[in-house]
Design a protein around this motif. Structure first.
Motif, PDB file in Angstrom:
ATOM      1  N   THR A   1       1.000  -1.038  -0.437  1.00 27.74           N
ATOM      2  CA  THR A   1       0.109   0.039  -0.140  1.00 27.74           C
ATOM      3  C   THR A   1       1.044   1.320  -0.234  1.00 27.74           C
ATOM      4  N   PRO A   2       1.844   1.842   0.612  1.00 33.97           N
ATOM      5  CA  PRO A   2       2.673   2.595   0.990  1.00 33.97           C
ATOM      6  C   PRO A   2       2.790   3.013  -0.420  1.00 33.97           C
ATOM      7  N   SER A   3       3.775   1.714  -1.068  1.00 32.14           N
ATOM      8  CA  SER A   3       3.817   2.117  -2.924  1.00 32.14           C
ATOM      9  C   SER A   3       2.904   3.088  -3.630  1.00 32.14           C
ATOM     10  N   VAL A   4       1.768   1.953  -3.553  1.00 34.17           N
ATOM     11  CA  VAL A   4       0.558   2.060  -4.139  1.00 34.17           C
ATOM     12  C   VAL A   4      -0.202   3.767  -4.208  1.00 34.17           C
ATOM     13  N   ASP A   5       0.186   4.116  -2.889  1.00 37.05           N
ATOM     14  CA  ASP A   5      -0.393   5.352  -2.364  1.00 37.05           C
ATOM     15  C   ASP A   5       0.650   6.469  -2.542  1.00 37.05           C
ATOM     16  N   ARG A   6       1.847   6.278  -2.742  1.00 37.19           N
ATOM     17  CA  ARG A   6       3.369   7.314  -3.773  1.00 37.19           C
ATOM     18  C   ARG A   6       1.954   7.416  -4.973  1.00 37.19           C
ATOM     19  N   LEU A   7       2.244   5.912  -5.331  1.00 38.04           N
ATOM     20  CA  LEU A   7       2.196   6.285  -7.312  1.00 38.04           C
ATOM     21  C   LEU A   7       0.654   6.679  -7.587  1.00 38.04           C
ATOM     22  N   VAL A   8       0.039   6.506  -7.010  1.00 38.14           N
ATOM     23  CA  VAL A   8      -1.622   7.393  -7.347  1.00 38.14           C
ATOM     24  C   VAL A   8      -1.452   9.208  -7.081  1.00 38.14           C
ATOM     25  N   ALA A   9      -0.793   9.027  -5.660  1.00 30.90           N
ATOM     26  CA  ALA A   9      -0.635  10.467  -5.732  1.00 30.90           C
ATOM     27  C   ALA A   9       0.364  11.363  -6.940  1.00 30.90           C
ATOM     28  N   ARG A  10       1.178  10.305  -6.789  1.00 31.40           N
ATOM     29  CA  ARG A  10       2.110  10.493  -8.031  1.00 31.40           C
ATOM     30  C   ARG A  10       0.953  11.798  -9.768  1.00 31.40           C
ATOM     31  N   VAL A  11       0.580  10.169 -10.098  1.00 31.78           N
ATOM     32  CA  VAL A  11      -0.162  10.502 -10.946  1.00 31.78           C
ATOM     33  C   VAL A  11      -1.660  11.261 -10.693  1.00 31.78           C
ATOM     34  N   ASP A  12      -2.047  11.760  -9.630  1.00 36.46           N
ATOM     35  CA  ASP A  12      -2.941  12.103  -9.369  1.00 36.46           C
ATOM     36  C   ASP A  12      -2.550  13.989  -9.666  1.00 36.46           C
ATOM     37  N   ARG A  13      -1.249  14.049  -8.966  1.00 34.70           N
ATOM     38  CA  ARG A  13      -0.432  15.461  -9.495  1.00 34.70           C
ATOM     39  C   ARG A  13      -0.531  16.165 -10.761  1.00 34.70           C
ATOM     40  N   ALA A  14      -0.145  15.246 -11.373  1.00 32.65           N
ATOM     41  CA  ALA A  14       0.154  15.170 -12.487  1.00 32.65           C
ATOM     42  C   ALA A  14      -0.846  16.194 -13.136  1.00 32.65           C
ATOM     43  N   ASP A  15      -2.201  15.167 -12.807  1.00 29.12           N
ATOM     44  CA  ASP A  15      -3.380  15.982 -13.690  1.00 29.12           C
ATOM     45  C   ASP A  15      -4.323  16.757 -13.039  1.00 29.12           C
ATOM     46  N   GLY A  16      -3.945  17.452 -11.155  1.00 27.80           N
ATOM     47  CA  GLY A  16      -4.562  17.966 -10.581  1.00 27.80           C
ATOM     48  C   GLY A  16      -5.811  17.469 -10.029  1.00 27.80           C
ATOM     49  N   THR A  17      -5.649  16.121 -10.835  1.00 29.73           N
ATOM     50  CA  THR A  17      -7.409  15.395  -9.766  1.00 29.73           C
ATOM     51  C   THR A  17      -7.145  15.149  -8.351  1.00 29.73           C
ATOM     52  N   ARG A  18      -7.481  14.120  -7.646  1.00 30.10           N
ATOM     53  CA  ARG A  18      -7.317  13.211  -5.961  1.00 30.10           C
ATOM     54  C   ARG A  18      -7.908  12.462  -6.496  1.00 30.10           C
ATOM     55  N   GLN A  19      -8.427  11.454  -5.922  1.00 31.51           N
ATOM     56  CA  GLN A  19      -8.501  10.659  -5.408  1.00 31.51           C
ATOM     57  C   GLN A  19      -9.956  10.287  -4.590  1.00 31.51           C
ATOM     58  N   PRO A  20     -10.738   9.271  -4.558  1.00 33.88           N
ATOM     59  CA  PRO A  20     -12.566  10.091  -3.407  1.00 33.88           C
ATOM     60  C   PRO A  20     -11.430   9.858  -1.850  1.00 33.88           C
ATOM     61  N   ALA A  21     -11.810  11.013  -1.328  1.00 34.92           N
ATOM     62  CA  ALA A  21     -11.393  10.558   0.253  1.00 34.92           C
ATOM     63  C   ALA A  21     -11.420   9.176   0.739  1.00 34.92           C
ATOM     64  N   VAL A  22     -12.378   8.355   0.533  1.00 33.25           N
ATOM     65  CA  VAL A  22     -12.921   7.421   0.909  1.00 33.25           C
ATOM     66  C   VAL A  22     -11.876   6.571   1.557  1.00 33.25           C
ATOM     67  N   ALA A  23     -10.352   6.341   0.357  1.00 25.15           N
ATOM     68  CA  ALA A  23      -9.958   5.960  -0.327  1.00 25.15           C
ATOM     69  C   ALA A  23      -9.000   5.741   0.399  1.00 25.15           C
ATOM     70  N   LEU A  24      -8.240   6.686   0.835  1.00 28.03           N
ATOM     71  CA  LEU A  24      -7.291   6.964   1.740  1.00 28.03           C
ATOM     72  C   LEU A  24      -7.571   7.328   3.129  1.00 28.03           C
ATOM     73  N   SER A  25      -6.304   6.674   3.713  1.00 27.56           N
ATOM     74  CA  SER A  25      -6.658   6.443   4.639  1.00 27.56           C
ATOM     75  C   SER A  25      -6.445   7.337   6.256  1.00 27.56           C
ATOM     76  N   HIS A  26      -6.772   7.367   7.245  1.00 26.73           N
ATOM     77  CA  HIS A  26      -7.586   8.329   7.482  1.00 26.73           C
ATOM     78  C   HIS A  26      -7.120  10.126   7.585  1.00 26.73           C
ATOM     79  N   HIS A  27      -4.881   8.788   8.276  1.00 28.80           N
ATOM     80  CA  HIS A  27      -4.421   9.840   8.268  1.00 28.80           C
ATOM     81  C   HIS A  27      -3.975  10.888   7.856  1.00 28.80           C
ATOM     82  N   SER A  28      -4.246  10.245   5.934  1.00 34.24           N
ATOM     83  CA  SER A  28      -3.209  11.464   5.141  1.00 34.24           C
ATOM     84  C   SER A  28      -4.514  11.595   4.106  1.00 34.24           C
ATOM     85  N   ARG A  29      -5.590  11.797   4.704  1.00 30.06           N
ATOM     86  CA  ARG A  29      -6.927  12.489   4.729  1.00 30.06           C
ATOM     87  C   ARG A  29      -6.679  14.079   4.373  1.00 30.06           C
ATOM     88  N   PRO A  30      -6.872  13.923   2.948  1.00 29.49           N
ATOM     89  CA  PRO A  30      -6.878  15.810   3.099  1.00 29.49           C
ATOM     90  C   PRO A  30      -7.953  16.459   4.201  1.00 29.49           C
TER      91      PRO A  30
END
Lengths: 641, 570
Positions: free
Chosen positions: B483-512
Motif C-alpha cells: 500500500t505505501p508504494s501504491v499510495d505514492r504512485l497514485v498520488a503522483r499520477v493524480d498530481r500530474a492531472d491536478g485530481t485527487r482520488q476520493p477521500a474514502v480511499a485514503l487512510s485517515h491520517h493521509s486524508r486532506p
C-alpha cells in the motif's frame, strides 16, 4: 463467556480440520460422532455466551470481539470481528442446536456411504461458515460466511457426484447464488463509497450521510443477494434441484439454516430498510409473491422432497414478507419455527425414504402410518405445525407475520392468506399420500424417482421399517419444539414475549401495528379457519386416492416453466454467444487479423528476409548471445570499476 | 565504495543466470541423470532463500525503492545497472522465486533435462531482472531476454502444435517490444533535450515534461509491448496456443510469472512516466479491462480442453488487474498488484495440476476425462480449492484482489466496476462446468485407473495451497507492504492531472483537511451512540478500531481483543 465468542466458530472449524486430516482414519461411524461432538460443543459454548449476554443490561447488550485486521488498504479497513447481540445470538443458538441434531441424525443416515467422513467434513465447515455469516460485525465478513455456506452447499448437493443430476444441481445452486452475490458485492462497493466502512455499526450511524436514494439502492442490492440465497422469485429454481443432496443436507442447509441467511441479512440491515420504504415494499411484495407461487407449485409435486423444497421457498417468502413489513421479530420467529418443523419434515421424509429403500415418489408410498409409527406421529405434528393449525408453533409464527402484513400492506395480507390455504393443502396432501391410503409401494419395489442414497444402503426387500435411534431422537426433539415452540412468542405474557429480547436490536425500526385485541382475535380465527379448511380439503381428496390429474396441471408441476424460461432467455443464447465468440470472433476476427498482419509483413518484407535468416530460432539465439554478452560486459565493468 | 551494502538484488538476478550457465556447461555424459535437475532446483532454492531474505529486510512503511544498487554501465549511452525494489515489485519477486523451484520439481522434462533446466533458470533471471530494473534499457534487455527461454521451452518441450505456438508467441511479443524500444529511446531523448543529460534511469525520466500528445503516443508505444505480454484483450491470441502447447511447467511459469511483466510494466513505467496520459487514456484501458473480463469468461465457456479454459480465464484475470490499475485509487491499484501475486500462484497451481492429469491420461480434453474425483480424491480436492480461489471465493486469496480491484474501481468508475462484477458470475460457470466434466460423473474403466497425487506431487503443490489459503485469511503483511508504494504512485499520477482520488480511499491520517483520525473517530462514536436505535446497542467499536491503523507488520492485530460497546459510558 463472552470472550470466548470466537470459540463458537472455532469448534466446528477444528472439527473440519480433524476430518480433513484424520477423517479417513476415523472412518464410519466414528468420524460422524467426532463431528457431532464438535458441533454440540459449539452449541454448549453458545449457551454459555447466551447466559452471559443475558446478564448484560438490555440497552447495551452487544459485544464485539475482534480477532485480527483482515483488509487494511488505505481508507478500507476490515476486521475479522464478531458481534454477539440478541439477534446474532438467537441465530447462533438455533443454528448450532439444529446442526447438532442433524449431525447426529446423519451418523445413522449416511452409514455405509463410502465417502462417510467427507460428508462430515463438509458439514462441519458448513456450520463454521454459517456461524461466521451470523456473527460477522461487517458486511464483508458476512459475505465470507455467505460464500462459505454456498460453497459447502455446492459440495453437499453434488455429494453423490457420480450422478450427473447431482453434479449439475450443485453447479446450478452455485451459479444462481453467484448471481445474487453480484448484487451483494455492488452493495458493498456503494456502501464503502458512501460511508468509507463496511462495518455494520459505522454504516448505521452514518445513514444520514448516505442519502435516501443510495440507501434504497444498497438495501435493494443486498436484497438481490438475499433473493439468490433465500431462493425468492426469480432465483428459486436451484433450491428444488438442490434436493439431489442427501436428505440431512436438505434439512440442515436447504431448509433450516443456509437459506434463511438472506432473511437474516435483511434483519441485520434493518436500519437501511427502515430508511428506505420503497425497498421494504419491494422485499415484502417479492416475499408475498414467492410465498404464493411456490405454494402452488408445492401442491402438485410428486417427489416428496420437491414438495418440501417448494414449501421451503414459500415459507422463506413469508419471512421476507415479514421483513418487508418491518416485523423483524415475526420474521425471526417464523425462521425458528420453520427450522423446527421443516427440519422435522425433511428428517421424517428421510426416514420414509430410508424405510422404503430409497423411494421418493409420493405416488408409490401410502399407508406408512402402519409401519413407521414414530415417524408418522412426528411427521403429523410437523404437518399441523406448518399448516398453522393452533396451537402449534406455525400458527403463532405465521399469524404474527400475517397480522403485521394486514396492518401495513392489506393487499399482501390477502396474498399471504391464499398462500396459507395452499400451505395447509400441499402439506396435508403429502402426508395423506405418504401415510394414508393403500400400500402402493408394494407394487413398485425397486427404485423410485431419483433414488436418494447412491451407495451403502442395499435395497433389500422387506416391509418399510422404523429407523434406528440416532435418526428417531432428533425427530422426537424437533417434534416437541414444533409442538410447543409457540411459547417463544405467545401474546399473553405480561412483560412481553420471550422473543422480544431481540427487539432492542431493531428498536424503533420495528413495525408496530397497534392492533386491538379484538382485531388480533379475528385475524387469528381467520388464520385457523383457513388452515383447517386446507387440511380438511386435502385430506378428503388425497387420503383415499392418489390420482387426480386435474389437480396437478403441468404448468404447476413444471414450476411455472421457470427453468425453461431461464434456459430460453439466458442459457441457450449464452451458449450460442460463447460458441460464436470462441470460433468466429476469437479465431477468425482477432487472431485472423494478427495472422493477416503477419502475412502482410512477410509479403512486403521479402527483401529484408533475404538479408536476415528468417528463422525465429536464429533471432532467439542471437538475442541470447547478444544479451549475455552485454551482461558479461556489465559484470566486467562492475569488477573493473 | 568502502562500505557498500551487500548487493542483494544484483545477486538475486545473477544467481539464476549463473546457474543457467553452469547447468548448460556441465556435460551430460559426466554426471548422473538427475544431476542437472538437482543443480537447477538447488539454484532456484538458493534464489528463493535470497528473495526471502530481501523480503525480511524490506522496510514496511517505506514507499520508495529499497536495496538499490546503481552503477554506470555504458557512460556514453547513459545506461545504468540500476536495481531497486519497492512494495509493488517485492511480491512479484517473491512469487517468481517461489514458483520456479516448484515448477522445476513439479513438472520435470521428459527429455533433455539439462537444456530444460538451463532455459528455465535463464527465464527466472530474466523475470527477476525485469522486476527489479529501474533503468529502462536494462528493463528492456531483461524484458526481451524472457522471450528466448520461453520460446525454447514451448518449442522444445511442448505438445503437438508446439512449433506454431512458439513462433506465434515469439513474433507477436517481439513485434510489441519494438514499440517499447522506440518509446524508451524517445523518452530519453526528450529528457536529454530538456535537461542535457542522457539517462535511462526511471527516477530521472519521471521528471520529463511531455506534451499531451507526446505523452499519449509514448504511452501507447510502451503499452503495446506490455499489452501483448500480459496479454490484454485484443492482443491475447498467442496466449491460448502458447499456454496449451507448452509443457506444464512452462505454462505455469509463462502464465504465472512472465506474463506479469506486462501488467507490471504498465504499473511501473506507464503510470510513472506518463501520468497525464494515464488519466487521459484510463477510460480506454478500463474498457479494455472490462471487455477482457467478460470476453475471456465468455470464450472460456466454449473451450473444450482444460488448458484453454484456464488460458482464457487468465485473460479475464488480466482484465481485473488492468481495471484495478487504471481505477487510480489506492484500493484498485493495491488490488491489481496483489492480484498479480494471487493470479500467479493460482494459475501455476492449475497448470501443474492439469499437467499431472495429462501425464496420467495423455489428454486434457474434457470429453476424454470423467469422474476423476472417485479414483483421485486428493487431486480433485486440491483442484477444487484452487478453482474456488480462481472463482474468487472469500477466504481464499483470489477474492482479496478481486474485491479490492472492484471496490477501488467503483469509487472512480462506477459502471465499469458494475459490469466487471458480472464477470464474477461467469467465472463460476465455466470453471464449475469444467470441473464437473472432468471430476464428476461416473468414471469409465480407464478413468478409475487414474492414479491420485503421489507424495512428491503433494509436497510440491502444498506450498501453493498454503499460500492460497493464508493470503485469503491474513493478507495484512502483504497489503502493508504494497500500500505505501501504491499510495505514492497514485498520488503522483493524480498530481500530474491536478485530481485527487476520493477521500474514502485514503487512510485517515493521509486524508486532506480532515484534521486527524482522532477527531473523526470521536465524532463517529458519539453519533453512533446517539442515533442508532433506542438502546444504542451498538457503538463505534470499530470506529475505535479505525484509529488503530498502523502498518504494524506481521504480528500485530493477532491478539484477540474484545470490547463492550457503550457499556463503559453509561
Amino acid at each position: 463467556m463472552l470472550h470466548v465468542t470466537a470459540l463458537i466458530i472455532l469448534l466446528p472449524l477444528v472439527g473440519f480440520a480433524v476430518q480433513l486430516f484424520f477423517g479417513r482414519r476415523l472412518a464410519d461411524p466414528l468420524a460422524g460422532a467426532v463431528a457431532t461432538i464438535f458441533v454440540a460443543a459449539s452449541f454448549v459454548v453458545a449457551v454459555g455466551v447466551f447466559v452471559d449476554l443475558l446478564g448484560v443490561h438490555a440497552a447495551v447488550r452487544s459485544f464485539t470481539q475482534v480477532l485480527w485486521t483482515w483488509l487494511p488498504v488505505g481508507g478500507l479497513h476490515v476486521d475479522i470481528g464478531f458481534t454477539v447481540d440478541p439477534l446474532s445470538m438467537t441465530m447462533v443458538l438455533f443454528v448450532t442446536g439444529i446442526s447438532a441434531l442433524i449431525h447426529l441424525y446423519s451418523i445413522s443416515y449416511m452409514r455405509g456411504d463410502k465417502d462417510f467422513p467427507k460428508f462430515f467434513l463438509y458439514l462441519n465447515l458448513f456450520v463454521a461458515s454459517m456461524l461466521i455469516l451470523v456473527l460477522a460485525d461487517n458486511l464483508l465478513l458476512t459475505f465470507v460466511g455467505w460464500e462459505g455456506v454456498g460453497t459447502c452447499s455446492y459440495w453437499l448437493i453434488s455429494f453423490w457426484f457420480t450422478r450427473d443430476s447431482a453434479a449439475s444441481a450443485g453447479k446450478k445452486a452455485f451459479v444462481y447464488n453467484r448471481i445474487g452475490d453480484a448484487g451483494f458485492l455492488v452493495a458493498m462497493f456503494l456502501t464503502f463509497e458512501k460511508v468509507g466502512s463496511l462495518n455494520y455499526s459505522v454504516i448505521f450511524s452514518h445513514l444520514h450521510e448516505i442519502g435516501s436514494g443510495n440507501i434504497t439502492a444498497i438495501a435493494l442490492l443486498l436484497f438481490v443477494g438475499a433473493v439468490g440465497k433465500s431462493a425468492q422469485i426469480p432465483l428459486f429454481p436451484w433450491l428444488a434441484d438442490a434436493m439431489e443432496g442427501p436428505t440431512p443436507v436438505s434439512a440442515l442447509i436447504h431448509a433450516a439454516t443456509m437459506v434463511t441467511a438472506g432473511v437474516y441479512l435483511m434483519c441485520r440491515i434493518n436500519p437501511l430498510l427502515h430508511a428506505a420504504p420503497d425497498a421494504s415494499l419491494t422485499v415484502a411484495s417479492v416475499g408475498a409473491a414467492t410465498a404464493l407461487v411456490a405454494g402452488t407449485i408445492a401442491a402438485t409435486q410428486q417427489d416428496i422432497k420437491k414438495v418440501l423444497a417448494f414449501s421451503t421457498v414459500s415459507q422463506l417468502g413469508y419471512m421476507m414478507l415479514a421483513v418487508g413489513t418491518g416485523a423483524y421479530e415475526a420474521a425471526i420467529f417464523l425462521m425458528i419455527a420453520h427450522a423446527f418443523y421443516k427440519g422435522l419434515l425433511f428428517l421424517g421424509a428421510g426416514s420414509v425414504i430410508h424405510g422404503l429403500h430409497d423411494n421418493q415418489d409420493l405416488k408409490r408410498m401410502g399407508n406408512l402410518r402402519r409401519y413407521m409409527k414414530l415417524t408418522f406421529w412426528t411427521f403429523l405434528v410437523a404437518t399441523l405445525a406448518i399448516a398453522a393449525v393452533p396451537p402449534l408453533v406455525g400458527f403463532w409464527a405465521k399469524g404474527d407475520v400475517l397480522d403485521a402484513a394486514y396492518a401495513r400492506y392489506p393487499v399482501l395480507w390477502v396474498v399471504g392468506i391464499i398462500a396459507a390455504l395452499f400451505t395447509a393443502y400441499y402439506i396435508t396432501r403429502l402426508t395423506a399420500l405418504a401415510f394414508f391410503g393403500e400400500d402402493r409401494w408394494r407394487d413398485h419395489r425397486p427404485h423410485g424417482v431419483g433414488s436418494d442414497v447412491a451407495g451403502g444402503h442395499d435395497a433389500a426387500a422387506g416391509p418399510p421399517h422404523e429407523s434406528p435411534w440416532p435418526m428417531t431422537v432428533p425427530l422426537v426433539v424437533l417434534a416437541a419444539c414444533a409442538f410447543f415452540g409457540g411459547v417463544l412468542s405467545l401474546p399473553w405474557y405480561a412483560k412481553g414475549t420471550l422473543l422480544q429480547w431481540v427487539d432492542p436490536v431493531f428498536g424503533a425500526n420495528l413495525y408496530n401495528a397497534h392492533q386491538s385485541a379484538g382485531m388480533l382475535w379475528t385475524l387469528g380465527v381467520v388464520d385457523a379457519v383457513v388452515a383447517v379448511i386446507g387440511v380438511t380439503v386435502a385430506y378428503r381428496i388425497w387420503a383415499t386416492r392418489s390420482e387426480h390429474p386435474q389437480l396437478e396441471p403441468a404448468f404447476l408441476q413444471k414450476a411455472w416453466y421457470i427453468n425453461e424460461a431461464f434456459d430460453f432467455a439466458i442459457g441457450r443464447p449464452g451458449t450460442r454467444l460463447a460458441a460464436f465468440t470462441a470460433t468466429v470472433v476469437d479465431n477468425r476476427v482477432i487472431d485472423g487479423a494478427v495472422n493477416g498482419v503477419a502475412a502482410l509483413v512477410r509479403g512486403t518484407g521479402g527483401a529484408l528476409r533475404r538479408v536476415q535468416s528468417g528463422y525465429v530460432r536464429n533471432y532467439a539465439l542471437a538475442i541470447t548471445v547478444g544479451i549475455v554478452a552485454l551482461l558479461g560486459f556489465m559484470v566486467t565493468r562492475l569488477w573493473w570499476s | 565504495m568502502s562500505h557498500t551494502p551487500f548487493p542483494f538484488l544484483t545477486v538475486l538476478v545473477l544467481l539464476p543466470a549463473a546457474g543457467a550457465v553452469v547447468v548448460a556447461a556441465v556435460p551430460r555424459e559426466r554426471v548422473a541423470r538427475w544431476f542437472h535437475e538437482a543443480l537447477g532446483v538447488t539454484v532456484a532454492m538458493a534464489t528463493l532463500a535470497l528473495a526471502v531474505t530481501i523480503a525480511v529486510r524490506f522496510k514496511v512503511a517505506d514507499a520508495g525503492y529499497q536495496m538499490t544498487s546503481n552503477h554506470v554501465w555504458a557512460k556514453v549511452l547513459g545506461i545504468h545497472w540500476f536495481l531497486g525494489i519497492d512494495g509493488i515489485s517485492l511480491f512479484l519477486v517473491l512469487m517468481a522465486a517461489v514458483l520456479f523451484p516448484i515448477a522445476l520439481l513439479g513438472a520435470r522434462a521428459r527429455r533433455d533435462p539439462r537444456s530444460f533446466v538451463a532455459w528455465v533458470l535463464l527465464l527466472e533471471a530474466a523475470c527477476l531482472g525485469s522486476f527489479v530494473s529501474l533503468d529502462l534499457v536494462l528493463f528492456f534487455l531483461f524484458f526481451e531476454l524472457t522471450l528466448v527461454p520461453a520460446y525454447f521451452v514451448i518449442g522444445g518441450w511442448g505438445s503437438a502444435r508446439r512449433g506454431y505456438a512458439a513462433i506465434k508467441f515469439f513474433v507477436y511479443t517481439f513485434a510489441g517490444s519494438a514499440f517499447l524500444l522506440v518509446g524508451i529511446i524517445a523518452v530519453a531523448f526528450i529528457h536529454q533535450a530538456q535537461t542535457g543529460v542522457l539517462t535511462f534511469e526511471l527516477p530521472a525520466l519521471m521528471h520529463t515534461h511531455l506534451s499531451g500528445t507526446a505523452g499519449v503516443v509514448l504511452f501507447l508505444a510502451f503499452t503495446s509491448a506490455f499489452a501483448v505480454k500480459a496479454p490484454i484483450f485484443p492482443f491475447h491470441t498467442w496466449s491460448p496456443d502458447a499456454y496449451a502447447e507448452a509443457p506444464a511447467g512452462g505454462s505455469a511459469l509463462i502464465a504465472g510469472v512472465m506474463a506479469k511483466l506486462g501488467t507490471y510494466g504498465i504499473i511501473r513505467f506507464d503510470l510513472n512516466l506518463f501520468p497525464q496520459a494515464t488519466h487521459t487514456l484510463a477510460p480506454l484501458m478500463l474498457t479494455l479491462g472490462v471487455i477482457g473480463i467478460l470476453y475471456g469468461a465468455v470464450v472460456a465457456c466454449a473451450q473444450r480442453d482444460l488448458k484453454r479454459v484456464v488460458a482464457y480465464s487468465s485473460l479475464a484475470q488480466m482484465g481485473f488487474i488492468l481495471l484495478g490499475t487504471f481505477a487510480l485509487t489506492t484500493q484498485g491499484l493495491t488490488g491489481g498488484v496483489i492480484m498479480m501475486l494471487n493470479h500467479g500462484l493460482i494459475i501455476a497451481a492449475l497448470f501443474l495440476l492439469i499437467g499431472w492429469i495429462v501425464e496420467r491420461r495423455k489428454t486434457d480434453k474434457v470429453s476424454g476425462l470423467k469422474g476423476l474425483q472417485a479414483p483421485a480424491p486428493i487431486l480433485a480436492g486440491v483442484f477444487t480449492l484452487v478453482m474456488l480461489a480462481s472463482i474468487g471465493v472469500p477466504g481464499l486469496n483470489g477474492f482479496i484482489g478481486e474485491f479490492l480491484v472492484l471496490s477501488g474501481t467503483f469509487l472512480t468508475h462506477r459502471w465499469w466496476a458494475v459490469v466487471a462484477t458480472g464477470g464474477v458470475v461467469i467465472a463460476a460457470i465455466y470453471l464449475l462446468w469444467a470441473y464437473q466434466q472432468v471430476f464428476h460423473g461416473t468414471p469409465t474403466e480407464e478413468d478409475t485407473k487414474t492414479r491420485d497425487l503421489v507424495w512428491h506431487e503433494r509436497l510440491v503443490i502444498a506450498p501453493l495451497v498454503i499460500f492460497i489459503v493464508f493470503l485469503g485469511v491474513y493478507p495484512k503483511p502483504v497489503l502493508d507492504r504494497i500500500t505505501p508504494s501504491v499510495d505514492r504512485l497514485v498520488a503522483r499520477v493524480d498530481r500530474a492531472d491536478g485530481t485527487r482520488q476520493p477521500a474514502v480511499a485514503l487512510s485517515h491520517h493521509s486524508r486532506p483537511g480532515a484534521g486527524n483520525a482522532a477527531t473523526r473517530t470521536t465524532a463517529a462514536t458519539s453519533t453512533n451512540a446517539a442515533t442508532t436505535r433506542a438502546g444504542g446497542t451498538y457503538t463505534g467499536v470499530t470506529a475505535v478500531m479505525f484509529a488503530f491503523a498502523p502498518a504494524d507488520g506481521v504480528t500485530a492485530g493477532t491478539t484477540p481483543t474484545g470490547t463492550f460497546s457503550g457499556g463503559g459510558t453509561r
